[in-house]
Design an enzyme around this catalytic site. Sequence first.
Site, PDB file in Angstrom:
ATOM      1  N   LYS A 195       0.854  -1.186   0.000  1.00 44.68           N
ATOM      2  CA  LYS A 195       0.000   0.000   0.000  1.00 44.68           C
ATOM      3  C   LYS A 195       0.886   1.231   0.000  1.00 44.68           C
ATOM      4  CE  LYS A 195      -3.545   2.430   2.581  1.00 44.68           C
ATOM      5  NZ  LYS A 195      -4.546   2.365   3.644  1.00 44.68           N
ATOM      6  N   LYS A 223      -2.239  -1.564  -3.783  1.00 49.24           N
ATOM      7  CA  LYS A 223      -3.089  -0.377  -3.737  1.00 49.24           C
ATOM      8  C   LYS A 223      -2.239   0.882  -3.824  1.00 49.24           C
ATOM      9  CE  LYS A 223      -6.091   1.874  -0.488  1.00 49.24           C
ATOM     10  NZ  LYS A 223      -6.440   1.924   0.896  1.00 49.24           N
ATOM     11  N   ARG A 271       1.027  10.107   5.958  1.00 53.37           N
ATOM     12  CA  ARG A 271       1.193   8.680   6.215  1.00 53.37           C
ATOM     13  C   ARG A 271       2.489   8.115   5.628  1.00 53.37           C
ATOM     14  NH1 ARG A 271      -3.805   8.578   8.049  1.00 53.37           N
ATOM     15  NH2 ARG A 271      -5.681   8.575   6.737  1.00 53.37           N
ATOM     16  N   SER A 287     -10.046   5.819  -4.703  1.00 59.61           N
ATOM     17  CA  SER A 287     -10.965   6.943  -4.907  1.00 59.61           C
ATOM     18  C   SER A 287     -10.500   7.934  -5.962  1.00 59.61           C
ATOM     19  CB  SER A 287     -11.187   7.656  -3.567  1.00 59.61           C
ATOM     20  OG  SER A 287      -9.947   8.070  -3.010  1.00 59.61           O
TER      21      SER A 287
HETATM   22  C1  PBG Z   1      -7.250   3.619   5.422  1.00 59.19           C
HETATM   23  C2  PBG Z   1      -7.557   3.495   3.979  1.00 59.19           C
HETATM   24  C3  PBG Z   1      -7.370   4.451   2.966  1.00 59.19           C
HETATM   25  C4  PBG Z   1      -7.923   3.904   1.813  1.00 59.19           C
HETATM   26  C5  PBG Z   1      -8.387   2.642   2.136  1.00 59.19           C
HETATM   27  N1  PBG Z   1      -8.133   2.403   3.477  1.00 59.19           N
HETATM   28  C6  PBG Z   1      -6.868   5.822   3.029  1.00 59.19           C
HETATM   29  C7  PBG Z   1      -5.499   6.094   3.446  1.00 59.19           C
HETATM   30  O1  PBG Z   1      -4.672   5.212   3.649  1.00 59.19           O
HETATM   31  O2  PBG Z   1      -5.220   7.270   3.618  1.00 59.19           O
HETATM   32  C8  PBG Z   1      -8.009   4.579   0.483  1.00 59.19           C
HETATM   33  C9  PBG Z   1      -9.058   4.079  -0.423  1.00 59.19           C
HETATM   34  C10 PBG Z   1      -9.383   4.984  -1.539  1.00 59.19           C
HETATM   35  O3  PBG Z   1      -8.750   6.025  -1.761  1.00 59.19           O
HETATM   36  O4  PBG Z   1     -10.340   4.649  -2.262  1.00 59.19           O
HETATM   37  N2  PBG Z   1      -6.049   3.204   5.878  1.00 59.19           N
END
Ligand code: PBG
Length: 340
Positions: A212, A265, A234, A291
Amino acid sequence: MSRPGAAGGAAQQGGATPGFARGRRLRGTPAMRRWTAQTRLSPADLVLPVFVKQGISEPVPITSMPGVVQHTQHSLRKAAHEAAEAGISGLMLFGIPGDKDPVGSQADAADGVVNVALQQLRADLGDELVLMADLCLCEYTDHGHCGVVTPAGVVDNDPTLDRYAAVAIAQARAGAHVIAPSGMMDGQVAAIRAGLDSAAHTETPILAYAAKYASGFYGPFREAAEGAPQFGDRSTYQMDPPNADEALREVAQDLAEGADAVMVKPAGPYLDIVARVADAVDVPVSAYQVSGEYAMVEAAAANGWVDRQRAILETLTAIRRAGAGSVLTYWAVEAARWLR
Ligand code: PBG
């Protein structure tokens, strides 16, 4: 392309010479293209991420994600039935609690928003859909980080693991079929596995958000899940976009800790990572079309700059072509209806 002994020049002039394979021979009709398609997309390849919010009486549209809402418990149940009808494989649940605190207490409260949703969906649908629970604290903490933080404001890895284990147990108890940790703490899969096993949830699999990235494409999600960090970002726990080999290390680590399936991701900007992970492992690989990927296509389509359906199906096909077995996408239900 050219076979031994064949005259290359003839191929360039249009392939009139017998014995040349011609790309166009196999592309002539829709039926021919369907026959020769190497990658197929079907409803079962898709998983829908959903947001459920406490304390609202009507669904709340997310402005940066046209067509996506924060659900009430009631509207979520309706959406889940529609998802099952469309033939997709599952839902990934995110909760937005009424109250946030430093440790994210609502994430593992039995009457916490996501745990109530899991109970109801499991009662409504049984095993018809795979109910996946995103496991993270960022929607539940008042500071918006994915774990608990030290007084100095640094995310504290090991105390966070204890929280994750407690949340996993609460989610499994509420009816989650799959626990999906997305917080990127070191050791999270092992801690969650141990927690689940200690609470007799030995049969509950873990889908690890293994690779991720700290991505700019999460922007709209932070409106949807109301989990933007209140300070810092983050990048100390999510992966740095330039790194690829590190993704394989993260995946290997999660598998060694007991992950049953892994995720990459975002998806579209990281297709090379999807391909490398899919080649490297023999467990199911998911990719999360996030998103920002959704918002970009919706915005361009709204302006008439791309053909919406064509662009959507192309992105999903590309993610499958790269090697993902399953795609998490906010278009899951709509795309599934196109694909039936
Ligand atoms: C939380 C999480 C995030 C997403 C999924 N789980 C956001 C992040 O890490 O800031 C993002 C999903 C998306 O953008 O559709 N940890």
